[in-house]
Motif scaffolding. Structure first.
Motif, PDB file in Angstrom:
ATOM      1  N   TRP A   5      -3.058  11.808   0.341  1.00 33.99           N
ATOM      2  CA  TRP A   5      -3.043  10.612  -0.494  1.00 33.99           C
ATOM      3  C   TRP A   5      -3.924   9.523   0.119  1.00 33.99           C
ATOM      4  CZ3 TRP A   5      -1.219   5.538   0.281  1.00 33.99           C
ATOM      5  CH2 TRP A   5      -1.227   4.742  -0.878  1.00 33.99           C
ATOM      6  N   ASP A   6      -4.875   9.027  -0.682  1.00 34.86           N
ATOM      7  CA  ASP A   6      -5.761   7.938  -0.261  1.00 34.86           C
ATOM      8  C   ASP A   6      -6.390   8.251   1.087  1.00 34.86           C
ATOM      9  OD1 ASP A   6      -7.031   5.474  -0.646  1.00 34.86           O
ATOM     10  OD2 ASP A   6      -5.485   4.392   0.457  1.00 34.86           O
ATOM     11  N   TYR A   7      -6.972   9.445   1.193  1.00 31.95           N
ATOM     12  CA  TYR A   7      -7.505   9.926   2.462  1.00 31.95           C
ATOM     13  C   TYR A   7      -8.552   8.969   3.043  1.00 31.95           C
ATOM     14  CZ  TYR A   7     -10.098  12.717   5.822  1.00 31.95           C
ATOM     15  OH  TYR A   7     -10.716  13.163   6.960  1.00 31.95           O
ATOM     16  N   ASP A   8      -9.450   8.441   2.202  1.00 31.16           N
ATOM     17  CA  ASP A   8     -10.504   7.577   2.712  1.00 31.16           C
ATOM     18  C   ASP A   8     -10.136   6.099   2.675  1.00 31.16           C
ATOM     19  OD1 ASP A   8     -10.604   7.119   0.010  1.00 31.16           O
ATOM     20  OD2 ASP A   8     -12.627   7.914  -0.279  1.00 31.16           O
ATOM     21  N   GLY A   9      -8.882   5.782   2.330  1.00 30.60           N
ATOM     22  CA  GLY A   9      -8.410   4.400   2.388  1.00 30.60           C
ATOM     23  C   GLY A   9      -8.923   3.484   1.309  1.00 30.60           C
ATOM     24  N   ARG A  10      -9.651   4.004   0.356  1.00 28.35           N
ATOM     25  CA  ARG A  10     -10.261   3.138  -0.657  1.00 28.35           C
ATOM     26  C   ARG A  10      -9.217   2.430  -1.510  1.00 28.35           C
ATOM     27  NH1 ARG A  10     -15.769   6.020  -2.998  1.00 28.35           N
ATOM     28  NH2 ARG A  10     -16.712   6.493  -0.979  1.00 28.35           N
ATOM     29  N   TYR A  11      -8.051   3.053  -1.676  1.00 23.95           N
ATOM     30  CA  TYR A  11      -7.016   2.435  -2.508  1.00 23.95           C
ATOM     31  C   TYR A  11      -6.286   1.338  -1.739  1.00 23.95           C
ATOM     32  CZ  TYR A  11      -3.799   2.281  -6.442  1.00 23.95           C
ATOM     33  OH  TYR A  11      -3.088   1.866  -7.540  1.00 23.95           O
ATOM     34  N   ARG A  12      -5.815   1.660  -0.553  1.00 24.24           N
ATOM     35  CA  ARG A  12      -5.034   0.682   0.217  1.00 24.24           C
ATOM     36  C   ARG A  12      -5.878  -0.485   0.716  1.00 24.24           C
ATOM     37  NH1 ARG A  12      -2.521   4.828   4.308  1.00 24.24           N
ATOM     38  NH2 ARG A  12      -4.381   5.933   3.600  1.00 24.24           N
ATOM     39  N   LEU A  13      -7.177  -0.260   0.934  1.00 21.84           N
ATOM     40  CA  LEU A  13      -8.047  -1.332   1.418  1.00 21.84           C
ATOM     41  C   LEU A  13      -8.605  -2.176   0.278  1.00 21.84           C
ATOM     42  CD1 LEU A  13      -9.992   0.610   4.200  1.00 21.84           C
ATOM     43  CD2 LEU A  13      -8.052  -0.943   4.486  1.00 21.84           C
ATOM     44  N   ASN A  14      -8.220  -1.840  -0.928  1.00 21.20           N
ATOM     45  CA  ASN A  14      -8.653  -2.596  -2.113  1.00 21.20           C
ATOM     46  C   ASN A  14      -7.546  -3.590  -2.472  1.00 21.20           C
ATOM     47  OD1 ASN A  14      -8.991  -3.390  -4.891  1.00 21.20           O
ATOM     48  ND2 ASN A  14     -10.429  -1.689  -5.130  1.00 21.20           N
ATOM     49  N   LYS A  15      -7.832  -4.878  -2.337  1.00 23.58           N
ATOM     50  CA  LYS A  15      -6.804  -5.886  -2.563  1.00 23.58           C
ATOM     51  C   LYS A  15      -6.302  -5.878  -4.001  1.00 23.58           C
ATOM     52  CE  LYS A  15      -5.667 -10.782  -2.066  1.00 23.58           C
ATOM     53  NZ  LYS A  15      -6.095 -12.113  -1.587  1.00 23.58           N
ATOM     54  N   SER A  16      -7.202  -5.724  -4.958  1.00 27.51           N
ATOM     55  CA  SER A  16      -6.790  -5.726  -6.368  1.00 27.51           C
ATOM     56  C   SER A  16      -5.834  -4.573  -6.659  1.00 27.51           C
ATOM     57  CB  SER A  16      -8.017  -5.632  -7.282  1.00 27.51           C
ATOM     58  OG  SER A  16      -8.852  -6.756  -7.115  1.00 27.51           O
ATOM     59  N   ALA A  17      -6.151  -3.387  -6.112  1.00 33.72           N
ATOM     60  CA  ALA A  17      -5.284  -2.224  -6.322  1.00 33.72           C
ATOM     61  C   ALA A  17      -3.925  -2.432  -5.676  1.00 33.72           C
ATOM     62  CB  ALA A  17      -5.953  -0.970  -5.768  1.00 33.72           C
ATOM     63  N   THR A  18      -3.917  -2.975  -4.452  1.00 31.64           N
ATOM     64  CA  THR A  18      -2.659  -3.235  -3.759  1.00 31.64           C
ATOM     65  C   THR A  18      -1.811  -4.259  -4.509  1.00 31.64           C
ATOM     66  OG1 THR A  18      -3.583  -2.705  -1.586  1.00 31.64           O
ATOM     67  CG2 THR A  18      -1.623  -4.111  -1.628  1.00 31.64           C
ATOM     68  N   MET A  19      -2.444  -5.325  -4.980  1.00 30.02           N
ATOM     69  CA  MET A  19      -1.717  -6.350  -5.732  1.00 30.02           C
ATOM     70  C   MET A  19      -1.097  -5.766  -6.999  1.00 30.02           C
ATOM     71  SD  MET A  19      -4.243  -9.670  -5.362  1.00 30.02           S
ATOM     72  CE  MET A  19      -3.167 -10.719  -6.366  1.00 30.02           C
ATOM     73  N   GLN A  20      -1.837  -4.882  -7.656  1.00 24.06           N
ATOM     74  CA  GLN A  20      -1.315  -4.275  -8.885  1.00 24.06           C
ATOM     75  C   GLN A  20      -0.098  -3.405  -8.598  1.00 24.06           C
ATOM     76  OE1 GLN A  20      -4.109  -1.815 -10.970  1.00 24.06           O
ATOM     77  NE2 GLN A  20      -2.768  -1.488 -12.720  1.00 24.06           N
ATOM     78  N   VAL A  21      -0.182  -2.573  -7.534  1.00 30.88           N
ATOM     79  CA  VAL A  21       0.936  -1.697  -7.185  1.00 30.88           C
ATOM     80  C   VAL A  21       2.178  -2.525  -6.859  1.00 30.88           C
ATOM     81  CG1 VAL A  21       1.807  -0.064  -5.470  1.00 30.88           C
ATOM     82  CG2 VAL A  21      -0.481   0.210  -6.394  1.00 30.88           C
ATOM     83  N   LEU A  22       2.007  -3.546  -6.026  1.00 31.91           N
ATOM     84  CA  LEU A  22       3.146  -4.352  -5.612  1.00 31.91           C
ATOM     85  C   LEU A  22       3.718  -5.170  -6.767  1.00 31.91           C
ATOM     86  CD1 LEU A  22       2.054  -5.620  -2.076  1.00 31.91           C
ATOM     87  CD2 LEU A  22       3.206  -3.501  -2.732  1.00 31.91           C
ATOM     88  N   ALA A  23       2.850  -5.642  -7.660  1.00 27.83           N
ATOM     89  CA  ALA A  23       3.321  -6.418  -8.809  1.00 27.83           C
ATOM     90  C   ALA A  23       4.088  -5.533  -9.790  1.00 27.83           C
ATOM     91  CB  ALA A  23       2.145  -7.080  -9.515  1.00 27.83           C
ATOM     92  N   VAL A  24       3.574  -4.355 -10.038  1.00 27.49           N
ATOM     93  CA  VAL A  24       4.267  -3.419 -10.933  1.00 27.49           C
ATOM     94  C   VAL A  24       5.628  -3.051 -10.357  1.00 27.49           C
ATOM     95  CG1 VAL A  24       4.236  -1.068 -11.857  1.00 27.49           C
ATOM     96  CG2 VAL A  24       2.186  -2.488 -12.007  1.00 27.49           C
ATOM     97  N   TYR A  25       5.663  -2.814  -9.046  1.00 28.60           N
ATOM     98  CA  TYR A  25       6.934  -2.467  -8.403  1.00 28.60           C
ATOM     99  C   TYR A  25       7.926  -3.626  -8.492  1.00 28.60           C
ATOM    100  CZ  TYR A  25      10.302  -1.050  -4.855  1.00 28.60           C
ATOM    101  OH  TYR A  25      11.451  -0.723  -4.196  1.00 28.60           O
ATOM    102  N   ARG A  26       7.435  -4.857  -8.327  1.00 29.49           N
ATOM    103  CA  ARG A  26       8.310  -6.036  -8.444  1.00 29.49           C
ATOM    104  C   ARG A  26       8.985  -6.078  -9.810  1.00 29.49           C
ATOM    105  NH1 ARG A  26       4.621 -10.766  -8.904  1.00 29.49           N
ATOM    106  NH2 ARG A  26       4.543  -9.891 -11.011  1.00 29.49           N
ATOM    107  N   GLU A  27       8.221  -5.802 -10.868  1.00 30.88           N
ATOM    108  CA  GLU A  27       8.788  -5.811 -12.220  1.00 30.88           C
ATOM    109  C   GLU A  27       9.732  -4.636 -12.438  1.00 30.88           C
ATOM    110  OE1 GLU A  27       8.336  -8.441 -14.105  1.00 30.88           O
ATOM    111  OE2 GLU A  27       7.117  -9.207 -12.452  1.00 30.88           O
ATOM    112  N   GLN A  28       9.390  -3.491 -11.868  1.00 29.76           N
ATOM    113  CA  GLN A  28      10.251  -2.310 -12.017  1.00 29.76           C
ATOM    114  C   GLN A  28      11.600  -2.520 -11.336  1.00 29.76           C
ATOM    115  OE1 GLN A  28       7.624   0.654 -10.325  1.00 29.76           O
ATOM    116  NE2 GLN A  28       6.999   1.405 -12.341  1.00 29.76           N
TER     117      GLN A  28
END
Length: 323
Positions: free
Chosen positions: A76-99
């Protein structure tokens, strides 16, 4: 018609009318082999399940040989492009907050706390990115370089037979991944702590009624460790139980054999010592022996299923004769 309907069951317990005649010692060895491999899979599955945070990522990430790239892409996210992307991280955390808020039916005060946790996590993310800015930048610049080197090294190895290129490629890859490892580890911890903090907002009554809500990683590939990590413990347990009970032994043993052979291929060519995958090759061959000999019909539940199939087919044969 009955014979056609029984076909899946017959394939699951062994096709032949009965196993070839073998001596008592051979039967005993087959039973012991089945029980040994079954116990191995069952205990491995339980260990993975009880650990909670077990992951196959290190195994896939350290793959070598001709299929190495395919295995690495399963991390999962072997090259770190997802976790090092602030917009992607913000989206994941925001969606989880609502869930989480929906899951526990948070009131207004709890939603404010959830938003505060979200803001704190983003601040922590920004701090990690700032503290590791130089290494992260070098890591990002090295992504294309590593891929190009992998391709060039593979072509040169095939053309010239240069064995040292494999070690050189592995060294460069380790140095490259090491640049982002501290930042990625810290970001992983931020995600974990964020999930704990959001669940901690729920009251005891809400937790008792709904249970904790996990933070699920978004997939970065069609099949990656975000899926494999959840399924593999249950696969091991299921295969182990089937082999221990002698239930659907050919199917369970074949699945185990294919799985173990894929482990062998991931580290091909194998090395000696602690990194060797030769023992997986040997155990996979043993599983194929169990699959091909109807081993579950010796001191296993497949014996009774086999009697049922034979009786059903005999009854159908008698009906055809009467007709």
């Amino acid at each position: 018609m009955r014979k056609f309907l029984l076909l899946p069951l017959r394939l699951s317990i062994g096709w032949g009318i009965s196993p070839k005649l073998i001596g008592f010692t051979a039967i005993l060895m087959l039973v012991l082999l089945r029980l040994s491999i079954g116990w191995h899979f069952y205990t491995e599955g339980l260990t993975k399940h009880n650990q909670g945070n077990w992951t196959a990522a290190p195994f896939f990430a350290n793959a070598r040989g001709p299929l190495a790239e395919q295995y690495r892409q399963m991390v999962w996210d072997y090259d770190g492009r997802y976790r090092l992307n602030k917009s992607a991280t913000m989206q994941v955390l925001a969606v989880y907050r609502e869930q989480v808020a929906t899951h526990f039916d948070f009131d207004k005060d709890q939603k404010r706390q959830a938003q505060a946790n979200y803001a704190k996590a983003i601040d922590q993310f920004d701090w990690v990115m700032d503290e590791n800015a130089a290494d992260i930048e070098e890591f990002k610049l090295g992504i294309d370089r590593v891929k190009k080197f992998d391709t060039d090294a593979k072509e040169r190895s095939l053309r010239e037979g240069v064995d040292s290129l494999g070690g050189q490629r592995d060294t460069i890859r380790r140095e490259w991944t090491g640049k982002a490892r501290p930042a990625l580890d810290q970001i992983d911890k931020i995600w974990d702590n964020y999930a704990v903090a959001q669940n901690a907002i729920a009251s005891e009554r809400q937790l008792a009624a709904k249970g904790k809500f996990p933070l699920r990683k978004p997939r970065t590939n069609r099949i990656d460790t975000s899926i494999v990590d959840g399924l593999l413990p249950y696969f091991d347990i299921a295969v182990g139980l089937c082999l221990l009970l002698g239930l659907f032994t050919p199917v369970a043993a074949l699945a185990a054999g294919v799985f173990l052979f894929s482990v062998f291929l991931s580290q091909y060519p194998p090395e000696t010592g602690t990194t060797s995958s030769n023992y997986q090759l040997i155990e996979s061959m043993a599983c194929f022996v169990l699959a091909s000999t109807g081993a579950g019909r010796f001191a296993g539940l497949d014996y009774f299923l086999h009697l049922f199939v034979r009786k059903s087919e005999a009854d159908e044969f008698d009906e055809d004769d009467d007709a």
